[in-house]
Design a protein around this motif. Sequence first.
Motif, PDB file in Angstrom:
ATOM      1  N   MET A  89      -5.387   7.763  -9.152  1.00 63.69           N
ATOM      2  CA  MET A  89      -5.232   6.572  -8.321  1.00 63.69           C
ATOM      3  C   MET A  89      -5.931   5.361  -8.951  1.00 63.69           C
ATOM      4  N   LYS A  90      -7.132   5.572  -9.431  1.00 63.66           N
ATOM      5  CA  LYS A  90      -7.881   4.487 -10.067  1.00 63.66           C
ATOM      6  C   LYS A  90      -7.146   3.969 -11.289  1.00 63.66           C
ATOM      7  N   LYS A 101       0.816  -1.213   0.000  1.00 59.32           N
ATOM      8  CA  LYS A 101       0.000   0.000   0.000  1.00 59.32           C
ATOM      9  C   LYS A 101       0.852   1.266   0.000  1.00 59.32           C
ATOM     10  N   PHE A 142       2.409   1.794  -3.362  1.00 63.27           N
ATOM     11  CA  PHE A 142       1.382   2.188  -4.332  1.00 63.27           C
ATOM     12  C   PHE A 142       1.051   3.670  -4.201  1.00 63.27           C
ATOM     13  N   TYR A 178      -1.994  -3.710 -12.006  1.00 61.55           N
ATOM     14  CA  TYR A 178      -2.479  -5.053 -12.326  1.00 61.55           C
ATOM     15  C   TYR A 178      -2.028  -5.484 -13.731  1.00 61.55           C
ATOM     16  N   ARG A 235      -3.943   2.042 -10.345  1.00 63.98           N
ATOM     17  CA  ARG A 235      -4.258   0.702  -9.830  1.00 63.98           C
ATOM     18  C   ARG A 235      -4.410  -0.285 -11.004  1.00 63.98           C
TER      19      ARG A 235
END
Length: 604
Positions: free
Chosen positions: A344-345, A259, A262, A352, A348
């Motif tokens: 941020m979205k 976290k 990130f 991935y 993320r």
Amino acid sequence: MKVQVKIVIVLCLLIIMAAQAQQRSVANFRNITITEEEFKNRFELTPRIGASDFLIDSLKMEFLSTLLAEKLWAAEAIQRGYDTLDIIKRSLAPIEKKLVRDALYKEEVESKITTTKQEIEEITKRANTAVIAQVVGTPDSATAYKWYRSLVKGAPFQSIVKQTKDTGTVKMTFGSMPRRENEDIVYALPRGGYTRPMKDGKAWFIFYCIGREPYEKKKDNMTEPGSTPLDLLKQRKAEAIGKPFLAKLLKNFTVQIDKDAFMAAVDAIVPVFASAKAKQLRNPNGEYCIDESHESTVLQVVPPDKIDIVLVPLPGTPVTLRQFLTETVSTGFCIKKAEKDDVMKHVRGLVYNYIEHEMIAREGYRRGLQNSRAVQDEMQIWKANYCAQFLRNRYLDSVKVTDEEVLALYDSLYKEKTSSVVKYAEIFSAGLSVMQEAVDRLGRGEKFGSVAAALTERKGMREKQGLYPEMQVSLTGELSQHLGEMQQGEVKGPLKISDGYVMLQLLEKKQAKDTLDRFEQLKELLHKAAASKKLYARMYSTTKDFAKSLQPEINTKVLGEIKVSPIPMYTVRLIGFGGRMVAYPFSTPWENWIPEYLHKKEAP
């Protein structure tokens, strides 16, 4: 002014042929060879404006001067051990990973794609036909099946249409439906026939066939994968082969993202988009973008004690924050909204996606594909380009200009009293991706000024449409050599300069008798001009020294026989299993030093 430009996206571009040893050499020295294959591809796939098929022979010689200079500088850089530096290794690592992934794709997917004559005939027939259909839709499957049962009992389709606002008439063409099975059903409909409810996304649809009509896909200056029926057929077969392979490779794989790392990634990226938003630097699609030019800015935001913390603890070698940021920013991405939550979205999703690509690449490394001839040959091209750039940048940093040299330049200009005065416009970008957009838009016939107003990143120059006031050509710094050679109205570029890339349009050039302003008023411009002149002379001389030492053999006969297209193309290579990269590295244009070299070499 009309400029022809092709934008090409290559699905599977074979840059270096396996039988390289059998190819003819355009130039070579030691164990370095510029094959006709490499020359042709890099000539045609390097962006440029202002080319003409009438000047194709001189253009080829100029490009060989650029390409050979890159190889000579790379050889010197490698001799000094620069290829072993961490900065070079880190820069090349993401490229090698993409090439390894692509090699795995070729091995596992592309090599297994087969097509039959019957399949090709069927898709060609389908591609030339459009199905005109009326569609009704609903998010509720129960409603969709209720409509369907009514149709089966004989209810007219228009009675269903009256029950919903989600209806319309569409022209269905080959490849327009994401799911192949749905397309098969629609194309099989007779006139007056209807489909069962079909799910697409979150909604359910029923198609009613009104009729058919001939269809021919429009042609433009952009060729994309899937643009031909055969391309699309192969793409669909590739998906059918590739999805099960990836599902097996990534089965039961789980990983926990750190976290803190990130959030450090998000905090490093947000300022770039905040700055772009403040300056209203949007692309034509209304998006804010990040690219390789922002790499150092992003990395500098991260505190030194966090830059190498683990972001993704993959088995074996974990992924660090530095590694993720470097590879993600160098690849680049765009977003519509620049707020922190939106960034941020998006980040993320990038994490991935990065993990998936990393696992695919590791499978390729496990198989040793990094040692394959194709990957090795392509990596040699990229390594040479990066090493040459690194050495040239060291020369940039080493040029020092004294006040005496600046004064001497002033005196020479003042005593001549006559010099070229130019008026020009510029499109500037720190990264090459904006240059791609500029080439594209100019190729479509847009005015240089309007493109500059939309794209240039030089502070305060958008509202001026990139236009500079009249000035002596000798005071334009790094641009003086190019502006001095250009003709009025000519467009040139992209050109590599110390802080990024530029495209130029010369609007006016004249000889003017002028008394120069006082020395102190011009001192800053004169200093830049003197430094540029000194650097140019030094680098030009150094290139000739490298050539004298390494004695490259140049085959002008082979060069003359290579057939190349005069239309420049900007090529993006799509990587197997996702991702993209430029097909070739951009080489800094270099003055044509080869004729002088050949003349001295042939002299008794």
